[in-house]
Design a protein around this motif. Structure first.
Motif, short mmCIF file in Angstrom:
data_model
loop_
_atom_site.label_atom_id
_atom_site.label_comp_id
_atom_site.label_asym_id
_atom_site.label_seq_id
_atom_site.Cartn_x
_atom_site.Cartn_y
_atom_site.Cartn_z
N ARG A 74 0.93 -1.16 0.05
CA ARG A 74 -0.14 -0.09 -0.03
C ARG A 74 0.71 1.28 -0.01
N PRO A 75 0.93 1.91 -1.06
CA PRO A 75 1.93 3.21 -1.03
C PRO A 75 0.92 4.22 -0.61
N VAL A 76 1.80 5.07 0.34
CA VAL A 76 1.20 6.19 0.92
C VAL A 76 1.84 7.39 0.42
N VAL A 77 1.18 8.03 -0.38
CA VAL A 77 1.72 9.31 -1.40
C VAL A 77 1.98 10.56 -0.51
N HIS A 78 3.35 11.03 -0.45
CA HIS A 78 3.49 12.16 0.18
C HIS A 78 4.03 13.30 -0.96
N LEU A 79 3.18 14.25 -0.76
CA LEU A 79 3.54 15.56 -1.57
C LEU A 79 4.13 16.71 -0.98
N THR A 80 4.97 17.61 -1.50
CA THR A 80 5.46 18.77 -0.78
C THR A 80 5.42 19.72 -1.42
N ALA A 81 4.58 20.69 -0.61
CA ALA A 81 4.46 22.12 -1.11
C ALA A 81 5.72 23.12 -0.91
N ILE A 97 -0.65 12.55 1.74
CA ILE A 97 0.08 13.16 2.82
C ILE A 97 0.70 14.54 2.42
N LEU A 98 0.25 15.61 2.89
CA LEU A 98 1.06 16.98 2.26
C LEU A 98 1.83 17.53 3.30
N LEU A 99 3.32 17.57 2.73
CA LEU A 99 4.22 18.08 3.47
C LEU A 99 4.46 19.66 2.87
N ALA A 100 5.42 20.56 3.80
CA ALA A 100 5.52 21.73 3.27
C ALA A 100 6.91 21.93 3.77
N LEU A 101 8.01 22.75 2.64
CA LEU A 101 9.33 22.78 2.96
C LEU A 101 9.32 23.85 4.32
N VAL A 102 10.49 23.34 5.09
CA VAL A 102 10.61 24.28 6.33
C VAL A 102 11.97 24.75 6.36
N PRO A 103 12.31 25.96 6.98
CA PRO A 103 13.54 26.51 6.76
C PRO A 103 14.63 25.67 7.49
N THR A 104 15.56 25.34 6.85
CA THR A 104 16.67 24.25 7.60
C THR A 104 18.08 24.78 7.34
N LYS A 105 18.63 24.89 8.24
CA LYS A 105 19.92 25.59 8.43
C LYS A 105 20.77 24.67 7.48
N SER A 155 2.72 15.52 -9.78
CA SER A 155 2.79 14.52 -8.78
C SER A 155 1.54 14.08 -8.51
N ALA A 156 0.36 14.85 -8.23
CA ALA A 156 -0.81 14.55 -7.79
C ALA A 156 -1.67 13.58 -8.71
N GLU A 157 -1.36 14.21 -10.09
CA GLU A 157 -1.82 13.26 -11.26
C GLU A 157 -1.53 12.05 -11.37
N LEU A 158 -0.08 11.93 -11.09
CA LEU A 158 0.36 10.58 -11.22
C LEU A 158 -0.14 9.68 -10.20
#
Length: 275
Positions: A155-162, A185-193, A172-175
């Motif tokens: 069971r693939p659980v798809v993660h997409l990143t804003a 699962i929606l992720l989002a970029l975070v400020p990372t040193k 990616s969503a269309e695929l």
């Protein structure tokens, strides 16, 4: 607030994720540089993995996420821990694995060992794949990865990143939709040193726009654990937009949900496992 679909699930995965490579990553994507592996238990040896599994069981956890840094080809060296994964499954833990690119044979072996879910990051913008993820592969490799998991009975659980642009998100969503995925699962970029995101903060509106886009495409959207926490109103706005599953929501969000007629269920596990 309408009573329709008024059940909210809150996931609290603290202490249930592990990296099979410790903090080492050969791929070293521009937005992470292995930084986000530091928050996982180091299970780079077999004994470490077994101690981790027994610790999760002793603390009442329901499931585990096994991940790690990727090799230069975008794969996580998880197969050497397959016996420990089988042990975790036999002990009653749900097992979520993040393997990166994987063959059909290895996917089948993991399914037989008791893996419940495969966390899958999808990207389709060639510029992101090449310049941010440092991969020489093409967009079709992600379709092949999904096919390998599905054909193995996984069971693939798809993660997409804003934050990677509209083209990457939409394609990616269309695929994912073309392969039968109904949940993302929606992720989002975070400020990372030390990365390209160090001085960049994706806006609350940009994340919310991605939520609305995915819901309009017919997906059930979970707000994942990787996202900027400075956006204090984001979680409630996402619930109002239709999100019903959130990883690590704030106490403020939980209080608001209960005050507005939601039944809140809390799970101590990764949001991919009980889905």
């Amino acid at each position: 607030m309408s009573d329709d679909n008024n059940e909210l699930t809150a996931y609290f995965p603290r202490g249930t994720s592990a990296s099979v490579t410790g903090t080492r990553c050969d791929q070293m994507c521009e937005h992470c540089k292995s930084t986000h592996l530091k928050g996982m238990a180091d299970v780079s040896d077999e004994n470490g993995m077994l101690r981790f599994i027994d610790g999760v069981i002793a603390s009442g956890g329901k499931g585990i996420l096994i991940s790690g840094g990727c090799d230069a080809n975008g794969s996580v060296p998880i197969m050497r821990h397959i016996d420990a994964i089988g042990y975790a499954s036999k002990k009653g833990l749900a097992v979520n694995v993040h393997t990166g690119f994987i063959t059909a044979d290895d996917a089948e072996r993991l399914v037989k060992a008791g893996v419940n879910a495969f966390s899958v990051d999808i990207h389709q913008d060639p510029v992101i794949i090449r310049n941010v993820l440092h991969l020489s592969t093409d967009a079709e490799a992600y379709a092949e990865m999904l096919d390998n998991i599905i054909s193995a009975g996984g069971r693939p659980v798809v993660h997409l990143t804003a934050g990677f642009g509209t083209d990457d998100m939409v394609l990616s969503a269309e695929l994912a939709r073309s392969k039968g995925s109904k949940d993302v699962i929606l992720l989002a970029l975070v400020p990372t040193k030390g990365t390209i995101t160090e001085d960049a903060l994706i806006s609350e509106e940009a994340i919310l726009s991605s939520v609305k886009l995915l819901i309009e495409m017919g997906f059930s959207v979970t707000l994942g654990c990787m996202r900027p926490r400075v956006h204090r109103g984001l979680e409630i706005k996402c619930i109002k937009a239709g999100v019903r599953k959130i990883a690590n929501p704030s106490l403020r969000t939980l209080a608001w949900a209960k005050d507005n007629g939601f039944t809140v269920t809390e799970e101590r596990t990764c949001c991919c496992i009980i889905h």
